[in-house]
Scaffold this motif. Structure first.
Motif, PDB file in Angstrom:
ATOM      1  N   SER A   1       0.823  -1.205   0.000  1.00  0.00           N
ATOM      2  CA  SER A   1       0.000   0.000   0.000  1.00  0.00           C
ATOM      3  C   SER A   1       0.858   1.257   0.000  1.00  0.00           C
ATOM      4  O   SER A   1       0.392   2.334  -0.380  1.00  0.00           O
ATOM      5  N   ALA A   2       2.126   1.149   0.432  1.00  0.00           N
ATOM      6  CA  ALA A   2       3.037   2.292   0.470  1.00  0.00           C
ATOM      7  C   ALA A   2       4.017   2.285  -0.696  1.00  0.00           C
ATOM      8  O   ALA A   2       4.855   3.169  -0.796  1.00  0.00           O
ATOM      9  N   ALA A   3       3.866   1.303  -1.588  1.00  0.00           N
ATOM     10  CA  ALA A   3       4.841   1.148  -2.668  1.00  0.00           C
ATOM     11  C   ALA A   3       4.899   2.363  -3.578  1.00  0.00           C
ATOM     12  O   ALA A   3       5.959   2.728  -4.089  1.00  0.00           O
TER      13      ALA A   3
ATOM     14  N   SER B   1      12.868  10.841   3.269  1.00  0.00           N
ATOM     15  CA  SER B   1      11.818  10.272   2.427  1.00  0.00           C
ATOM     16  C   SER B   1      11.593   8.832   2.854  1.00  0.00           C
ATOM     17  O   SER B   1      12.482   7.985   2.694  1.00  0.00           O
ATOM     18  N   GLY B   2      10.431   8.578   3.446  1.00  0.00           N
ATOM     19  CA  GLY B   2      10.108   7.231   3.897  1.00  0.00           C
ATOM     20  C   GLY B   2       9.443   7.204   5.258  1.00  0.00           C
ATOM     21  O   GLY B   2       8.662   6.296   5.564  1.00  0.00           O
ATOM     22  N   MET B   3       9.737   8.190   6.078  1.00  0.00           N
ATOM     23  CA  MET B   3       9.111   8.256   7.401  1.00  0.00           C
ATOM     24  C   MET B   3       7.589   8.271   7.292  1.00  0.00           C
ATOM     25  O   MET B   3       6.888   7.675   8.110  1.00  0.00           O
ATOM     26  N   SER B   4       7.076   8.943   6.257  1.00  0.00           N
ATOM     27  CA  SER B   4       5.628   9.082   6.093  1.00  0.00           C
ATOM     28  C   SER B   4       4.984   7.882   5.413  1.00  0.00           C
ATOM     29  O   SER B   4       3.776   7.879   5.171  1.00  0.00           O
ATOM     30  N   ASP B   5       5.773   6.846   5.091  1.00  0.00           N
ATOM     31  CA  ASP B   5       5.167   5.626   4.550  1.00  0.00           C
ATOM     32  C   ASP B   5       4.180   5.022   5.547  1.00  0.00           C
ATOM     33  O   ASP B   5       3.192   4.393   5.155  1.00  0.00           O
ATOM     34  N   LEU B   6       4.480   5.187   6.834  1.00  0.00           N
ATOM     35  CA  LEU B   6       3.632   4.644   7.888  1.00  0.00           C
ATOM     36  C   LEU B   6       3.053   5.780   8.719  1.00  0.00           C
ATOM     37  O   LEU B   6       3.721   6.794   8.958  1.00  0.00           O
ATOM     38  N   GLU B   7       1.834   5.600   9.189  1.00  0.00           N
ATOM     39  CA  GLU B   7       1.272   6.538  10.150  1.00  0.00           C
ATOM     40  C   GLU B   7       1.973   6.351  11.487  1.00  0.00           C
ATOM     41  O   GLU B   7       2.370   5.246  11.846  1.00  0.00           O
TER      42      GLU B   7
ATOM     43  N   LEU C   1      -0.675  11.388   1.302  1.00  0.00           N
ATOM     44  CA  LEU C   1      -0.389   9.957   1.251  1.00  0.00           C
ATOM     45  C   LEU C   1      -1.413   9.213   2.101  1.00  0.00           C
ATOM     46  O   LEU C   1      -1.637   9.591   3.253  1.00  0.00           O
ATOM     47  N   GLY C   2      -1.993   8.189   1.530  1.00  0.00           N
ATOM     48  CA  GLY C   2      -2.989   7.434   2.274  1.00  0.00           C
ATOM     49  C   GLY C   2      -4.143   8.300   2.760  1.00  0.00           C
ATOM     50  O   GLY C   2      -4.728   8.032   3.811  1.00  0.00           O
ATOM     51  N   GLY C   3      -4.461   9.355   2.005  1.00  0.00           N
ATOM     52  CA  GLY C   3      -5.564  10.232   2.370  1.00  0.00           C
ATOM     53  C   GLY C   3      -5.220  11.268   3.419  1.00  0.00           C
ATOM     54  O   GLY C   3      -6.095  12.015   3.862  1.00  0.00           O
TER      55      GLY C   3
END
Length: 231
Positions: free
Chosen positions: A34-36, A88-94, A181-183
Protein backbone atom coordinates in the motif's frame (compact mmCIF):
# COMPACT_ATOMS: atom_id res chain seq x y z
CA UNK A 1 0.35 11.64 41.53
CA UNK A 2 -1.65 8.60 40.50
CA UNK A 3 0.26 5.95 38.63
CA UNK A 4 -1.84 6.55 35.51
CA UNK A 5 -1.18 10.31 35.46
CA UNK A 6 1.31 11.40 32.78
CA UNK A 7 4.59 12.96 33.86
CA UNK A 8 4.63 16.64 32.99
CA UNK A 9 7.17 19.45 33.12
CA UNK A 10 6.51 22.77 34.92
CA UNK A 11 5.65 24.25 31.51
CA UNK A 12 2.97 21.63 30.90
CA UNK A 13 4.92 19.44 28.46
CA UNK A 14 4.16 15.73 28.77
CA UNK A 15 7.39 13.81 29.35
CA UNK A 16 7.69 10.33 27.83
CA UNK A 17 10.57 8.04 28.73
CA UNK A 18 11.66 5.30 26.33
CA UNK A 19 14.10 2.44 26.30
CA UNK A 20 17.34 3.07 24.41
CA UNK A 21 16.53 3.24 20.72
CA UNK A 22 18.76 1.59 18.13
CA UNK A 23 18.62 0.02 14.68
CA UNK A 24 17.90 -3.37 16.20
CA UNK A 25 14.42 -2.13 17.13
CA UNK A 26 13.51 -1.46 13.50
CA UNK A 27 11.58 -4.27 11.79
CA UNK A 28 13.24 -5.78 8.76
CA UNK A 29 11.27 -6.95 5.78
CA UNK A 30 9.34 -5.79 2.76
CA UNK A 31 7.36 -2.55 2.90
CA UNK A 32 3.59 -3.00 2.62
CA UNK A 33 2.44 -2.77 -0.98
CA UNK A 34 0.00 0.00 0.00
CA UNK A 35 3.04 2.29 0.47
CA UNK A 36 4.84 1.15 -2.67
CA UNK A 37 3.74 4.17 -4.70
CA UNK A 38 4.56 6.69 -1.97
CA UNK A 39 8.23 6.98 -2.97
CA UNK A 40 7.41 8.19 -6.47
CA UNK A 41 4.70 10.52 -5.19
CA UNK A 42 7.13 12.13 -2.74
CA UNK A 43 9.84 12.44 -5.38
CA UNK A 44 7.49 14.30 -7.71
CA UNK A 45 6.51 16.77 -4.97
CA UNK A 46 10.09 17.19 -3.72
CA UNK A 47 11.26 17.93 -7.26
CA UNK A 48 8.56 20.54 -7.58
CA UNK A 49 9.57 22.17 -4.28
CA UNK A 50 13.35 21.88 -4.39
CA UNK A 51 14.38 21.09 -7.95
CA UNK A 52 16.70 18.20 -8.77
CA UNK A 53 18.40 16.39 -5.90
CA UNK A 54 22.18 16.52 -5.90
CA UNK A 55 22.18 12.97 -4.53
CA UNK A 56 20.23 10.55 -2.37
CA UNK A 57 21.68 8.85 0.70
CA UNK A 58 20.05 5.44 0.60
CA UNK A 59 19.37 3.39 3.71
CA UNK A 60 21.44 0.22 3.35
CA UNK A 61 19.41 -2.12 5.57
CA UNK A 62 15.89 -3.25 4.55
CA UNK A 63 14.17 -1.55 7.48
CA UNK A 64 10.50 -0.65 7.75
CA UNK A 65 9.94 2.10 6.92
CA UNK A 66 12.82 2.52 4.50
CA UNK A 67 14.24 6.02 5.05
CA UNK A 68 16.39 7.77 2.46
CA UNK A 69 17.76 11.32 2.73
CA UNK A 70 17.56 13.61 -0.29
CA UNK A 71 20.22 16.30 -0.64
CA UNK A 72 19.27 19.57 -2.33
CA UNK A 73 21.99 22.21 -2.76
CA UNK A 74 21.07 25.85 -3.26
CA UNK A 75 19.70 27.50 -5.21
CA UNK A 76 16.35 25.74 -5.19
CA UNK A 77 13.10 27.05 -6.59
CA UNK A 78 13.11 29.87 -4.02
CA UNK A 79 16.79 30.75 -4.64
CA UNK A 80 17.97 29.44 -1.27
CA UNK A 81 21.76 29.55 -0.90
CA UNK A 82 22.09 26.68 1.57
CA UNK A 83 21.79 22.90 1.53
CA UNK A 84 18.49 21.25 2.40
CA UNK A 85 18.33 17.65 3.67
CA UNK A 86 14.93 15.96 3.48
CA UNK A 87 13.93 12.48 4.65
CA UNK A 88 11.82 10.27 2.43
CA UNK A 89 10.11 7.23 3.90
CA UNK A 90 9.11 8.26 7.40
CA UNK A 91 5.63 9.08 6.09
CA UNK A 92 5.17 5.63 4.55
CA UNK A 93 3.63 4.64 7.89
CA UNK A 94 1.27 6.54 10.15
CA UNK A 95 2.66 7.32 13.57
CA UNK A 96 1.05 6.08 16.75
CA UNK A 97 -2.14 7.58 18.13
CA UNK A 98 -1.41 11.08 19.49
CA UNK A 99 -3.95 10.54 22.28
CA UNK A 100 -6.49 13.05 21.08
CA UNK A 101 -4.00 15.67 19.95
CA UNK A 102 -4.75 17.24 16.57
CA UNK A 103 -1.35 16.41 15.16
CA UNK A 104 -0.23 15.12 11.74
CA UNK A 105 0.00 11.33 11.50
CA UNK A 106 2.43 11.40 8.56
CA UNK A 107 5.55 13.59 8.67
CA UNK A 108 8.99 13.92 7.12
CA UNK A 109 12.01 15.73 8.53
CA UNK A 110 13.84 18.72 7.07
CA UNK A 111 17.21 20.20 8.02
CA UNK A 112 19.18 23.16 6.69
CA UNK A 113 22.97 23.21 6.65
CA UNK A 114 25.95 24.74 4.88
CA UNK A 115 27.06 21.37 3.50
CA UNK A 116 25.75 17.80 3.82
CA UNK A 117 27.52 15.53 6.28
CA UNK A 118 27.05 11.84 6.97
CA UNK A 119 26.45 12.52 10.68
CA UNK A 120 23.50 14.78 9.86
CA UNK A 121 21.91 12.09 7.71
CA UNK A 122 22.51 9.40 10.32
CA UNK A 123 20.73 11.48 12.95
CA UNK A 124 17.84 12.27 10.60
CA UNK A 125 17.36 8.54 9.98
CA UNK A 126 17.43 7.79 13.70
CA UNK A 127 14.80 10.47 14.32
CA UNK A 128 12.67 9.23 11.40
CA UNK A 129 12.63 5.68 12.79
CA UNK A 130 12.14 6.76 16.41
CA UNK A 131 8.32 7.08 16.53
CA UNK A 132 7.83 3.86 14.56
CA UNK A 133 10.29 1.87 16.67
CA UNK A 134 8.78 3.15 19.91
CA UNK A 135 5.14 2.89 18.76
CA UNK A 136 4.58 6.56 19.52
CA UNK A 137 4.36 9.89 17.68
CA UNK A 138 6.37 13.08 17.42
CA UNK A 139 5.13 16.53 16.57
CA UNK A 140 5.79 20.25 16.69
CA UNK A 141 7.25 21.34 20.03
CA UNK A 142 8.64 17.92 20.96
CA UNK A 143 12.22 17.59 22.18
CA UNK A 144 14.36 14.45 21.94
CA UNK A 145 17.65 14.32 23.88
CA UNK A 146 20.70 12.64 22.40
CA UNK A 147 20.89 9.89 25.01
CA UNK A 148 20.57 9.93 28.80
CA UNK A 149 22.36 12.03 29.87
CA UNK A 150 22.32 13.82 26.50
CA UNK A 151 25.64 13.98 24.66
CA UNK A 152 26.68 16.77 22.26
CA UNK A 153 26.66 15.90 18.60
CA UNK A 154 27.48 17.27 15.13
CA UNK A 155 30.78 18.85 16.20
CA UNK A 156 29.22 21.02 18.90
CA UNK A 157 30.28 20.94 22.54
CA UNK A 158 26.87 22.03 23.85
CA UNK A 159 24.09 21.09 21.39
CA UNK A 160 22.67 17.82 22.70
CA UNK A 161 18.89 17.83 22.16
CA UNK A 162 16.63 18.00 19.12
CA UNK A 163 13.64 20.34 18.95
CA UNK A 164 11.02 19.65 16.28
CA UNK A 165 9.03 22.62 14.97
CA UNK A 166 7.42 23.69 11.69
CA UNK A 167 9.88 25.13 9.18
CA UNK A 168 10.27 28.90 9.01
CA UNK A 169 11.03 28.65 5.28
CA UNK A 170 7.77 29.69 3.65
CA UNK A 171 7.92 27.34 0.66
CA UNK A 172 8.58 24.30 2.85
CA UNK A 173 5.46 24.99 4.91
CA UNK A 174 3.34 24.28 1.82
CA UNK A 175 4.11 20.53 1.88
CA UNK A 176 0.71 19.51 3.35
CA UNK A 177 -1.00 21.19 0.38
CA UNK A 178 1.31 19.39 -2.07
CA UNK A 179 1.72 15.89 -0.63
CA UNK A 180 -1.15 13.59 0.40
CA UNK A 181 -0.39 9.96 1.25
CA UNK A 182 -2.99 7.43 2.27
CA UNK A 183 -5.56 10.23 2.37
CA UNK A 184 -3.55 12.28 4.88
CA UNK A 185 -1.42 15.42 4.37
CA UNK A 186 2.30 15.09 5.05
CA UNK A 187 3.99 17.80 7.11
CA UNK A 188 7.65 18.73 7.50
CA UNK A 189 9.15 18.90 10.99
CA UNK A 190 12.24 21.11 11.13
CA UNK A 191 15.11 19.53 13.08
CA UNK A 192 16.66 22.17 15.39
CA UNK A 193 19.51 21.34 17.82
CA UNK A 194 19.23 22.81 21.33
CA UNK A 195 21.45 23.05 24.39
CA UNK A 196 20.41 21.51 27.71
CA UNK A 197 19.62 24.92 29.29
CA UNK A 198 17.46 25.81 26.27
CA UNK A 199 15.61 22.50 26.56
CA UNK A 200 15.12 23.09 30.28
CA UNK A 201 13.59 26.49 29.47
CA UNK A 202 11.20 24.81 27.04
CA UNK A 203 10.20 22.24 29.66
CA UNK A 204 9.72 24.95 32.29
CA UNK A 205 7.86 27.55 30.22
CA UNK A 206 6.71 25.82 27.04
CA UNK A 207 7.80 25.90 23.42
CA UNK A 208 6.71 29.52 22.92
CA UNK A 209 9.48 30.58 25.31
CA UNK A 210 12.02 28.96 22.98
CA UNK A 211 10.48 30.55 19.90
CA UNK A 212 10.64 33.97 21.58
CA UNK A 213 14.26 33.27 22.51
CA UNK A 214 15.02 32.39 18.89
CA UNK A 215 13.43 35.62 17.76
CA UNK A 216 15.42 37.77 20.18
CA UNK A 217 18.67 36.12 19.12
CA UNK A 218 17.89 36.06 15.37
CA UNK A 219 18.36 32.30 15.36
CA UNK A 220 19.55 31.21 11.88
CA UNK A 221 17.67 28.48 10.08
CA UNK A 222 20.98 27.20 8.66
CA UNK A 223 22.69 25.03 11.28
CA UNK A 224 25.74 26.53 13.01
CA UNK A 225 27.61 24.01 15.20
CA UNK A 226 29.50 26.85 16.87
CA UNK A 227 26.55 28.88 18.06
CA UNK A 228 26.45 29.80 21.73
CA UNK A 229 23.59 28.86 24.04
CA UNK A 230 20.89 31.52 24.26
CA UNK A 231 20.32 30.70 27.94
Amino acid sequence: MRKSDPETSPGGSVIHRYEADNWANSPIGVVDESAAGFVHTREVVYQRLFGDAQSVSHEIFPLIPHVDVYIYPGPCRDERDFCTLVTSGMSDLEMGDPAGAKAPRRVELIFYCKEPKAEYMETLRWLAHFPHNQKTWIGAGHTIPNGNPPAPFWGSSILDTILLIPSIVALDRTLPDELILGGEPVHFLWVVPLTTPECELKLAKGVNAILELFGRNHHPHVFDPNRASYV
